[in-house]
Motif scaffolding. Structure first.
Motif, PDB file in Angstrom:
ATOM      1  N   SER A 299      -7.070   4.308 -17.830  1.00  0.00           N
ATOM      2  CA  SER A 299      -6.030   5.018 -17.089  1.00  0.00           C
ATOM      3  C   SER A 299      -6.617   5.756 -15.885  1.00  0.00           C
ATOM      4  O   SER A 299      -6.046   5.749 -14.791  1.00  0.00           O
ATOM      5  CB  SER A 299      -5.316   5.991 -18.024  1.00  0.00           C
ATOM      6  OG  SER A 299      -4.338   6.705 -17.331  1.00  0.00           O
ATOM      7  N   THR A 300      -7.762   6.392 -16.082  1.00  0.00           N
ATOM      8  CA  THR A 300      -8.434   7.096 -14.989  1.00  0.00           C
ATOM      9  C   THR A 300      -8.848   6.122 -13.892  1.00  0.00           C
ATOM     10  O   THR A 300      -8.694   6.404 -12.696  1.00  0.00           O
ATOM     11  CB  THR A 300      -9.668   7.860 -15.517  1.00  0.00           C
ATOM     12  OG1 THR A 300      -9.236   8.804 -16.494  1.00  0.00           O
ATOM     13  CG2 THR A 300     -10.426   8.555 -14.416  1.00  0.00           C
ATOM     14  N   ILE A 301      -9.366   4.976 -14.281  1.00  0.00           N
ATOM     15  CA  ILE A 301      -9.779   3.956 -13.317  1.00  0.00           C
ATOM     16  C   ILE A 301      -8.576   3.463 -12.522  1.00  0.00           C
ATOM     17  O   ILE A 301      -8.627   3.346 -11.294  1.00  0.00           O
ATOM     18  CB  ILE A 301     -10.507   2.793 -14.028  1.00  0.00           C
ATOM     19  CG1 ILE A 301     -11.866   3.277 -14.530  1.00  0.00           C
ATOM     20  CG2 ILE A 301     -10.648   1.578 -13.113  1.00  0.00           C
ATOM     21  CD1 ILE A 301     -12.563   2.317 -15.474  1.00  0.00           C
ATOM     22  N   ARG A 302      -7.470   3.188 -13.222  1.00  0.00           N
ATOM     23  CA  ARG A 302      -6.239   2.757 -12.558  1.00  0.00           C
ATOM     24  C   ARG A 302      -5.766   3.788 -11.539  1.00  0.00           C
ATOM     25  O   ARG A 302      -5.470   3.465 -10.391  1.00  0.00           O
ATOM     26  CB  ARG A 302      -5.138   2.528 -13.583  1.00  0.00           C
ATOM     27  CG  ARG A 302      -4.776   1.105 -13.794  1.00  0.00           C
ATOM     28  CD  ARG A 302      -3.538   0.980 -14.677  1.00  0.00           C
ATOM     29  NE  ARG A 302      -3.857   0.371 -15.954  1.00  0.00           N
ATOM     30  CZ  ARG A 302      -4.228   1.002 -17.070  1.00  0.00           C
ATOM     31  NH1 ARG A 302      -4.297   2.281 -17.125  1.00  0.00           N
ATOM     32  NH2 ARG A 302      -4.517   0.341 -18.153  1.00  0.00           N
ATOM     33  N   SER A 303      -5.691   5.051 -11.965  1.00  0.00           N
ATOM     34  CA  SER A 303      -5.148   6.091 -11.099  1.00  0.00           C
ATOM     35  C   SER A 303      -6.075   6.421  -9.928  1.00  0.00           C
ATOM     36  O   SER A 303      -5.623   6.920  -8.908  1.00  0.00           O
ATOM     37  CB  SER A 303      -4.826   7.350 -11.904  1.00  0.00           C
ATOM     38  OG  SER A 303      -5.987   7.921 -12.426  1.00  0.00           O
ATOM     39  N   SER A 304      -7.370   6.118 -10.070  1.00  0.00           N
ATOM     40  CA  SER A 304      -8.315   6.382  -8.980  1.00  0.00           C
ATOM     41  C   SER A 304      -8.266   5.296  -7.911  1.00  0.00           C
ATOM     42  O   SER A 304      -8.810   5.469  -6.828  1.00  0.00           O
ATOM     43  CB  SER A 304      -9.735   6.487  -9.525  1.00  0.00           C
ATOM     44  OG  SER A 304     -10.218   5.205  -9.874  1.00  0.00           O
ATOM     45  N   GLY A 305      -7.641   4.165  -8.231  1.00  0.00           N
ATOM     46  CA  GLY A 305      -7.576   3.055  -7.287  1.00  0.00           C
ATOM     47  C   GLY A 305      -8.790   2.148  -7.309  1.00  0.00           C
ATOM     48  O   GLY A 305      -8.895   1.231  -6.502  1.00  0.00           O
ATOM     49  N   LEU A 306      -9.716   2.380  -8.237  1.00  0.00           N
ATOM     50  CA  LEU A 306     -10.907   1.534  -8.306  1.00  0.00           C
ATOM     51  C   LEU A 306     -10.585   0.115  -8.762  1.00  0.00           C
ATOM     52  O   LEU A 306     -11.225  -0.840  -8.336  1.00  0.00           O
ATOM     53  CB  LEU A 306     -11.946   2.144  -9.248  1.00  0.00           C
ATOM     54  CG  LEU A 306     -12.623   3.406  -8.748  1.00  0.00           C
ATOM     55  CD1 LEU A 306     -13.491   4.011  -9.842  1.00  0.00           C
ATOM     56  CD2 LEU A 306     -13.457   3.105  -7.514  1.00  0.00           C
ATOM     57  N   SER A 307      -9.621  -0.023  -9.639  1.00  0.00           N
ATOM     58  CA  SER A 307      -9.212  -1.336 -10.134  1.00  0.00           C
ATOM     59  C   SER A 307      -7.762  -1.248 -10.567  1.00  0.00           C
ATOM     60  O   SER A 307      -7.388  -0.323 -11.284  1.00  0.00           O
ATOM     61  CB  SER A 307     -10.076  -1.754 -11.325  1.00  0.00           C
ATOM     62  OG  SER A 307      -9.619  -2.976 -11.879  1.00  0.00           O
TER      63      SER A 307
END
Length: 93
Positions: free
Chosen positions: A30-38
């Motif tokens: 979820s953190t990765i998604r919200s950061s825009g990394l993937s």
């Protein structure tokens, strides 16, 4: 392997984070998604999938062993995946 090669369109970097629980892995995704990394990180259930991080030498040995094994769709697919990876990364050596 460099991060600026022509094969970057086909290859991607991954991160193994040992010791996560399912809940931790979901939070991290979820953190990765919200950061825009993937846009869609992939969670891998260790009860369903064996994830191997093997080096070129081991991949070559595995390919050689698979070439001596009776062919079937599963072995053919695994060998093809190994061949593709070895071929696509050979230029970076």
């Amino acid at each position: 392997m460099s991060g600026d090669g022509a094969n970057d369109q086909e290859l991607y970097w991954g991160i193994d984070v040992p010791g996560l629980t399912e809940e931790d892995a979901s939070r991290l995704a979820s953190t990765i998604r919200s950061s825009g990394l993937s846009p869609e990180p992939i969670l891998v259930n260790p009860e369903m999938f064996l994830t191997l991080r093997i080096d070129r030498e081991t991949a070559g040995a595995l390919r050689s062993a698979l070439l001596r094994t009776q062919l079937n769709p599963i072995i053919d697919g695994l060998r093809e995946s190994i061949d593709d990876w070895l071929d696509s990364t050979a230029e970076d050596l």
